[in-house]
Design a protein around this motif. Structure first.
Motif, short mmCIF file in Angstrom:
data_model
loop_
_atom_site.label_atom_id
_atom_site.label_comp_id
_atom_site.label_asym_id
_atom_site.label_seq_id
_atom_site.Cartn_x
_atom_site.Cartn_y
_atom_site.Cartn_z
N PHE A 359 0.68 -1.11 -0.06
CA PHE A 359 -0.01 -0.11 0.01
C PHE A 359 0.67 1.32 -0.15
O PHE A 359 0.51 2.22 -0.63
CB PHE A 359 -0.85 0.05 1.38
N PHE A 360 2.10 1.18 0.65
CA PHE A 360 2.63 2.34 0.65
C PHE A 360 3.36 2.62 -0.83
O PHE A 360 3.27 3.82 -1.33
CB PHE A 360 4.32 1.89 1.46
N ASP A 361 3.68 1.69 -1.64
CA ASP A 361 4.09 1.69 -2.90
C ASP A 361 2.95 2.43 -3.75
O ASP A 361 3.07 3.14 -4.74
CB ASP A 361 4.58 0.58 -3.72
N LYS A 362 1.82 1.75 -3.43
CA LYS A 362 0.77 1.92 -4.27
C LYS A 362 0.20 3.48 -4.16
O LYS A 362 0.12 4.18 -5.15
CB LYS A 362 -0.51 1.12 -3.87
N LEU A 363 0.32 4.00 -2.93
CA LEU A 363 -0.11 5.20 -2.45
C LEU A 363 0.79 6.46 -3.00
O LEU A 363 0.30 7.46 -3.63
CB LEU A 363 -0.34 5.31 -0.93
N ALA A 367 -0.89 8.48 -5.85
CA ALA A 367 -1.63 9.59 -5.47
C ALA A 367 -0.24 10.33 -4.74
O ALA A 367 -0.63 11.62 -4.49
CB ALA A 367 -2.27 9.37 -4.07
N ASN A 368 0.82 9.88 -4.91
CA ASN A 368 2.05 10.68 -4.72
C ASN A 368 1.95 10.99 -3.25
O ASN A 368 2.72 12.20 -2.67
CB ASN A 368 2.23 11.99 -5.73
N VAL A 369 1.50 10.15 -2.54
CA VAL A 369 1.65 10.36 -0.82
C VAL A 369 2.30 9.45 -0.26
O VAL A 369 2.12 8.36 -0.61
CB VAL A 369 -0.07 10.60 -0.37
N VAL A 370 3.12 10.19 0.64
CA VAL A 370 3.94 9.39 1.60
C VAL A 370 3.18 9.23 3.05
O VAL A 370 2.96 10.00 3.69
CB VAL A 370 5.29 9.84 1.72
N GLY A 371 3.28 7.87 3.33
CA GLY A 371 2.77 7.25 4.57
C GLY A 371 3.64 6.52 5.29
O GLY A 371 4.80 6.40 4.96
N THR A 372 3.29 5.76 6.35
CA THR A 372 3.94 4.90 6.95
C THR A 372 3.23 3.49 7.06
O THR A 372 2.07 3.33 7.51
CB THR A 372 4.17 5.53 8.42
N PRO A 373 3.97 2.43 6.53
CA PRO A 373 3.53 1.13 6.78
C PRO A 373 3.41 0.52 8.10
O PRO A 373 3.92 0.66 8.96
CB PRO A 373 4.31 0.06 5.80
N PHE A 385 -2.07 1.06 7.91
CA PHE A 385 -1.37 1.96 7.28
C PHE A 385 -1.33 3.43 8.11
O PHE A 385 -2.55 3.77 8.58
CB PHE A 385 -1.53 2.41 5.81
N ARG A 386 -0.30 4.09 8.24
CA ARG A 386 -0.62 5.32 9.20
C ARG A 386 -0.28 6.57 8.32
O ARG A 386 0.71 6.72 7.67
CB ARG A 386 0.57 5.33 10.52
N LEU A 387 -1.12 7.56 8.64
CA LEU A 387 -1.22 8.98 7.96
C LEU A 387 -0.80 9.94 9.21
O LEU A 387 -1.66 9.87 10.10
CB LEU A 387 -2.08 9.21 7.01
N SER A 388 0.11 10.76 8.92
CA SER A 388 0.23 11.82 10.01
C SER A 388 -0.55 13.02 9.74
O SER A 388 -0.53 13.34 8.63
CB SER A 388 1.84 11.87 10.20
N ALA A 389 -0.93 13.65 10.65
CA ALA A 389 -1.63 15.09 10.67
C ALA A 389 -0.83 16.24 10.72
O ALA A 389 -1.33 17.37 10.55
CB ALA A 389 -2.87 15.02 11.51
N PHE A 390 0.38 15.71 10.82
CA PHE A 390 1.59 17.16 10.84
C PHE A 390 1.81 17.38 9.23
O PHE A 390 2.05 16.55 8.75
CB PHE A 390 2.66 16.70 11.47
N GLY A 391 1.53 18.78 9.13
CA GLY A 391 1.84 19.11 7.68
C GLY A 391 1.04 20.40 7.41
O GLY A 391 0.26 20.89 8.12
N HIS A 392 1.42 21.12 6.38
CA HIS A 392 0.86 22.44 5.97
C HIS A 392 -0.53 22.29 5.40
O HIS A 392 -0.68 21.14 4.64
CB HIS A 392 1.78 23.14 4.91
N ARG A 393 -1.44 22.97 6.07
CA ARG A 393 -2.88 22.61 5.42
C ARG A 393 -2.92 22.16 4.01
O ARG A 393 -3.44 21.34 3.30
CB ARG A 393 -3.80 23.69 5.83
N GLU A 394 -2.18 23.33 3.02
CA GLU A 394 -2.51 23.16 1.78
C GLU A 394 -1.91 21.98 1.29
O GLU A 394 -2.44 21.33 0.25
CB GLU A 394 -1.59 24.18 0.84
N ASN A 395 -0.89 21.23 1.95
CA ASN A 395 -0.22 19.78 1.45
C ASN A 395 -1.10 18.76 1.79
O ASN A 395 -1.36 17.86 1.18
CB ASN A 395 1.06 19.73 2.20
#
Ligand code: MLT
Length: 409
Positions: A359-363, A367-373, A385-395
């Motif tokens: 799923f890391f590779d697929k995403l 979608a060009n999004v990096v997350g954490t397996p 799969f973990r997605l972090s909420a730390f980020g600039h709003r626009e990103n």
């Protein structure tokens, strides 16, 4: 001839986040024109608020003249800062003595180093999935056997599965263990432990004379007033728990570095008087560590001021709004999603039961999004799969939009 610490060779893989960075770099080399959006490592992105910047400046200015210059400080941390931390606990209904609070350069080093004051034949229990530092530092210390390729577990560790069925917070171990690592709000699942759940661990630990190492690094993200922000809010916890916390996620100090540990004097361990673990941690810290930076501690003091707290709270709210955007976006796609309401992490079930790394590779590809397996946090993280909420709003918004538009489900 010098010999290496062969326990390092037992480690099953490289540290998780550098591995993700390596794979992301490779993707970027292949597709240099693609904008990669990072929701992988839980690293803060928003600037420090004015009160905290002022505090840091004050710390710097003190170094500019003879009268206020300081060199080495107290190994345990600046007394004023420890008093402010004590007051923070007091406001949460927890009475501590300042001698039980140790300021450090972060929760990660403390959660890795704390095991060194305990014997290597202690049996450890770890939530699965968990922040990799707990397992890896115990492997390095020689407290485990080899990694089992089949079970994806280390021999000798008692894994406490955190699953959908138990709401990602396991029951107490079914056998006697000596050291128990707990993290709430949890990294990576975003789950929080209720008072009853913590109470059951405290009762277990008191019965078995075990010690709970409680990682509260995300406590400021708790929204539900019924959820404990400190394990010491549970009666009896001062006899069986150590708590580790941090300014990283609550005040954006991931690069600035500041944290603390509470080692109660009443902590009970086998064949040692009360106060022994506290004394050993003090000994460990003054041998290996010269205290947190004086400038940074001045910044920490500003974080704990009424204005600092108010300003930091706004930034935490911002990250929590990000969490809601991610969670809502994924739910709208029909994905199964957990966390994100009392923690800055969203824990999703990989669609179609594909593996976490697939799923890391697929995403990344679609979608060009990096997350954490999820599997990087332990065998029970597989399929998550973990997605972090730390980020600039626009990103964050762009990442969610990319996922909605391009992820093939
Ligand atoms: C994570 O992404 O799990 C953490 O941010 C890493 C850390 O705090 O060391």
């Amino acid at each position: 001839m010098a010999k290496i610490n062969a326990n390092y060779d037992k480690l099953s893989a490289g540290y998780l986040f550098p591995e993700i960075a390596k794979r992301t770099r490779k993707f970027q080399q292949l597709y240099p024109n693609v904008r990669v959006l990072r929701l992988g490592i839980g690293d803060t992105t928003e600037p420090l608020p004015p009160a905290v910047i002022d505090g840091l400046y004050e710390g710097v200015k003190k170094l500019a003249n003879r009268e206020s210059y300081t060199g080495y400080g107290d190994y345990e941390g600046n007394l004023e800062l420890r008093e402010a931390l004590k007051a923070q606990y007091q406001a949460a209904g927890v009475d501590l003595d300042v001698s039980e609070i140790f300021v450090s350069d972060g929760a990660k080093p403390d959660s890795g180093n704390i095991q060194s004051v305990f014997a290597t034949d202690n049996v450890i229990a770890i939530q699965d999935p968990a922040y990799p530092v707990y397992v890896d530092t115990n492997v390095i210390a020689g407290r485990t056997g080899l990694y089992n390729q089949e079970t994806k577990q280390y021999d000798g560790i008692i894994y406490m599965p955190c699953t959908e069925e138990n709401g990602f917070f396991s029951d107490v171990p079914g056998q006697k263990v000596d050291l128990i690592y707990l993290c709430s709000p949890n990294n990576p699942t975003g789950a929080v432990a209720t008072k009853m759940q913590l109470k059951s661990f405290v009762e277990y630990a008191r019965t078995h004379k075990s010690v709970i190492i409680f990682d509260a690094a995300y406590s400021d993200y708790i929204r539900d007033s019924e959820i404990p922000t400190s394990i010491f809010q549970v009666e009896g916890a001062k006899e069986c728990a150590i708590e580790i916390n941090s300014f990283s996620k609550s005040a954006g100090f991931t690069g600035v570095r500041l944290g603390w540990s509470v080692v109660p004097k009443s902590l009970a361990v086998l064949d040692a008087p009360a106060g022994k673990v506290n004394a050993l941690w003090a000994r460990r810290q003054c041998t290996f560590f010269n205290g947190a930076s004086n400038v940074v501690q001045a910044g920490g003091l500003a974080v704990l001021s009424p204005l600092g707290r108010q300003e930091c709270r706004k930034i935490i709210d911002y990250y929590m709004e990000n969490a809601a955007i991610i969670r809502d976006g994924l739910l709208a796609l029909g994905l199964t999603v957990y966390g994100g309401d009392n923690a800055p992490y969203i824990w999703l079930k990989t669609p179609g039961n594909i593996s976490s790394w697939d799923f890391f590779d697929k995403l990344l590809r679609e979608a060009n999004v990096v997350g954490t397996p999820g599997s990087g946090f332990g065998p029970h993280g597989e399929g998550f799969f973990r997605l972090s909420a730390f980020g600039h709003r626009e990103n964050v918004e762009m990442a969610v939009e990319n996922i909605k538009q391009n992820l093939r489900l």
